[in-house]
Motif scaffolding. Sequence first.
Motif, PDB file in Angstrom:
ATOM      1  N   LYS A  35       0.837  -1.210   0.000  1.00 33.08           N
ATOM      2  CA  LYS A  35       0.000   0.000   0.000  1.00 33.08           C
ATOM      3  C   LYS A  35       0.869   1.256   0.000  1.00 33.08           C
ATOM      4  O   LYS A  35       1.894   1.308   0.679  1.00 33.08           O
ATOM      5  CB  LYS A  35      -0.921   0.012   1.225  1.00 33.08           C
ATOM      6  CG  LYS A  35      -0.189   0.010   2.544  1.00 33.08           C
ATOM      7  CD  LYS A  35      -1.137   0.240   3.718  1.00 33.08           C
ATOM      8  CE  LYS A  35      -0.442   0.113   5.053  1.00 33.08           C
ATOM      9  NZ  LYS A  35      -0.190  -1.273   5.477  1.00 33.08           N
ATOM     10  N   SER A 195       6.820  -5.697   9.656  1.00 29.91           N
ATOM     11  CA  SER A 195       8.246  -5.337   9.577  1.00 29.91           C
ATOM     12  C   SER A 195       8.959  -5.379  10.930  1.00 29.91           C
ATOM     13  O   SER A 195      10.080  -5.867  11.027  1.00 29.91           O
ATOM     14  CB  SER A 195       8.397  -3.931   8.991  1.00 29.91           C
ATOM     15  OG  SER A 195       8.021  -3.927   7.642  1.00 29.91           O
ATOM     16  N   ARG A 219       6.318   4.500   3.648  1.00 31.31           N
ATOM     17  CA  ARG A 219       5.250   4.697   2.652  1.00 31.31           C
ATOM     18  C   ARG A 219       5.150   6.155   2.240  1.00 31.31           C
ATOM     19  O   ARG A 219       5.341   7.060   3.053  1.00 31.31           O
ATOM     20  CB  ARG A 219       3.917   4.226   3.237  1.00 31.31           C
ATOM     21  CG  ARG A 219       3.806   2.717   3.292  1.00 31.31           C
ATOM     22  CD  ARG A 219       2.495   2.267   3.857  1.00 31.31           C
ATOM     23  NE  ARG A 219       2.531   2.098   5.297  1.00 31.31           N
ATOM     24  CZ  ARG A 219       2.996   1.028   5.934  1.00 31.31           C
ATOM     25  NH1 ARG A 219       3.485   0.015   5.251  1.00 31.31           N
ATOM     26  NH2 ARG A 219       2.983   0.935   7.241  1.00 31.31           N
TER      27      ARG A 219
HETATM   28  C1  LIG Z   1       0.573  -2.034   6.161  1.00 31.59           C
HETATM   29  C2  LIG Z   1       0.241  -3.372   6.704  1.00 31.59           C
HETATM   30  C3  LIG Z   1       1.239  -4.314   6.961  1.00 31.59           C
HETATM   31  C4  LIG Z   1       2.731  -4.047   6.786  1.00 31.59           C
HETATM   32  O1  LIG Z   1       3.182  -3.146   7.752  1.00 31.59           O
HETATM   33  P1  LIG Z   1       4.760  -2.763   7.847  1.00 31.59           P
HETATM   34  O2  LIG Z   1       4.905  -2.281   9.233  1.00 31.59           O
HETATM   35  O3  LIG Z   1       4.993  -1.712   6.833  1.00 31.59           O
HETATM   36  O4  LIG Z   1       5.525  -3.993   7.590  1.00 31.59           O
HETATM   37  C5  LIG Z   1       0.844  -5.566   7.407  1.00 31.59           C
HETATM   38  N1  LIG Z   1      -0.447  -5.870   7.620  1.00 31.59           N
HETATM   39  C6  LIG Z   1      -1.432  -4.986   7.397  1.00 31.59           C
HETATM   40  C7  LIG Z   1      -2.841  -5.386   7.643  1.00 31.59           C
HETATM   41  C8  LIG Z   1      -1.120  -3.709   6.946  1.00 31.59           C
HETATM   42  O5  LIG Z   1      -2.108  -2.823   6.744  1.00 31.59           O
END
Ligand SMILES: *Cc1c(COP(=O)(O)O)cnc(C)c1O
Length: 220
Positions: A35, A195, A219
């Motif tokens: 995203k 992450s 992002r």
């Molecule tokens: C954005 C998102 C992630 C990934 O998050 P990061 O901290 O960038 O790795 C994982 N799961 C969901 C549901 C998300 O919305």
Amino acid sequence: MTVSLQAEKVLSAIREAEKKYHRAPDSVTLVAASKNQSIEKIRAAYHAGLTRFAENYVQEAIEKQRQLSDLSIEWHFIGNIQSNKTKWIATGFDWVQSVNSYRVAERLNRARALHNPLNICIEVNIDQEPTKSGVLPQDVLLLAKQIRPLPNLKLRGIMVIPEKNHIVAFEKTACLQKELIQAGVLLDTLSMGMSHDFEAAIAAGSTMVRIGTAIFGERA
Ligand SMILES: *Cc1c(COP(=O)(O)O)cnc(C)c1O
């Protein structure tokens, strides 16, 4: 660091964690949470070997899928499911990990007719946070049983987004998954770990990690 180097780094950290925590080799699947990340970055991750990508917003996902239609990507939906978007979600994705009610499941099932079954996970609000979406742990078994007869859905597992640094939640989720399996619900997927905490999630038994910033950077 470039996206392809970061992708390789994350992949090898996953394989290391499998070894360290006595998990079977390749038992953890990496889904790249893309995203708000650019088409170019997704292409770079794809060429580094990642083939599963997850999106949160339908409009954004449709545009990306159009621009990336030359690649063989498995698309996951992990965002909030608005009822007026279920048709797009049911037909445009291979997995929907954020199913949080029978109403949503029923709508996805109806919209998925004429396709192969849609893989789904029930999103569980494991910490019972009032501001978070997801089914409460005590309600998951009932929902799983309600979903089972829907012919166009294939219930694969549960998905959680615990509070930051709440490691205990991973163990609670793994226990819940075991209870569901003991109650006769066939599940092969435990989607947890992002992450900042995917190694702890793998230690607790995660089979699918959803990783964004560690691969793509912050992002936009
Ligand atoms: C954005 C998102 C992630 C990934 O998050 P990061 O901290 O960038 O790795 C994982 N799961 C969901 C549901 C998300 O919305």
